[in-house]
Enzyme design. Sequence first.
Site, PDB file in Angstrom:
ATOM      1  CG  HIS A 117      -0.375   0.265   2.520  1.00 22.51           C
ATOM      2  ND1 HIS A 117      -0.108  -0.721   3.439  1.00 22.51           N
ATOM      3  CD2 HIS A 117       0.015   1.422   3.118  1.00 22.51           C
ATOM      4  CE1 HIS A 117       0.406  -0.197   4.537  1.00 22.51           C
ATOM      5  NE2 HIS A 117       0.506   1.118   4.366  1.00 22.51           N
ATOM      6  CG  ASP A 147      -0.098  -4.076   2.623  1.00 22.61           C
ATOM      7  OD1 ASP A 147       0.106  -3.587   1.501  1.00 22.61           O
ATOM      8  OD2 ASP A 147      -0.215  -3.386   3.652  1.00 22.61           O
ATOM      9  CB  SER A 221       3.234   1.779   6.165  1.00 21.72           C
ATOM     10  OG  SER A 221       2.043   1.951   6.881  1.00 21.72           O
TER      11      SER A 221
END
Length: 370
Positions: A117, A147, A221
């Site tokens: 993402h 992911d 992230s």
Amino acid sequence: MVNFSRFLLQAAVTGVALAVVIAVFFPGVLDRGEHGPESGVSAPAEHPGAPASYADGVRRAAPAVVNIMTSRNISTALGFGLHDLFGQPLPPGEREQSSLGSGVIMTDQGHILTNHHVIEEADAIAVVLPDGTAHPAEIIGIDPDTDLAVLRVRRPGLAVATAGRSSDLQVGDVVLAIGNPFGVGQTVTHGIVSATGRKQLGINTFEDFIQTDAAINPGNSGGALINARGEVIGINTAIFSRSGGSHGIGFAIPVDLARSVMNEIIEQGFVARGWLGIEVQAMNRELAESFGLDAPRGVLVAGILREGPAAEAGIRAGDILTHLDGSSVNTPREALNAIARTQPGESLEIELLRDGEETTLAATVAQRPI
């Protein structure tokens, strides 16, 4: 004079013996220093497993944690004077939308693990090293189901992270998160492992998360979750938050899983997972009663792809799958994971209920569509 010398020698021997006895049997009597009873301060207890600083571990890991900057062009009425991440002017009518994330250098060939993402829909990706230099990155491959994404920067002499074993983690272990939260620059936060094996969170298709209370914020992230020795044991991925900031519930992908995905992407460009071509749904009490069951068990085959692997094996809509390769399945996610773990081309034993009768079939698993 001889008698006096003997007297001094005897006194000295007696004094040494007395000191030894006191040191062995009454050690507190000799503890009169800075932390002795007279100072009113107790000596600190020894805790071999809890160092006063984690700086050594951070020094080992931090050089391999990078910032990732992405941009994508959005059509607008005016675009004059705008430039992309690498200084190239954008054509009129386009606007640059940028975002930030983190990544971890995992090989000396410059392969970087990050979240899918972070780089999704990006037109340009720049990796900013800890020395402040920015370099264009190529996408080697992606795996949206976990992911994860693998990037590559072609520059010699890169620092490479040391991977630990996430399978050895225990609840209560000390961990540190390294990343670039809110774009402020490389930041380290501290916490413990709150839980392992977190599933059914609705974040990814395939889930096996490490939960931690180390602060993870937007921009973290793709960054590293490390242990006290500086070994990477997870890739920071998501947080549970009502405000967008850290509430002490963060999730990281275990490094054992992340490295497996990375290696498959590097070797073949994708992750091979099993697929049967079926749609399953959970069994509730109403459905169980309609099929004549005393209680819910297994998962219901709600749909089946014509000429798919399941159809060729003889599975039908309305069958209730109870076991896959000998292991019971009671949720759609358990069934999906069991099928996905089977390598394409391998046979999968399926136990099911059909019209109240138990039946066993074998299906040849195909490659899950990418």
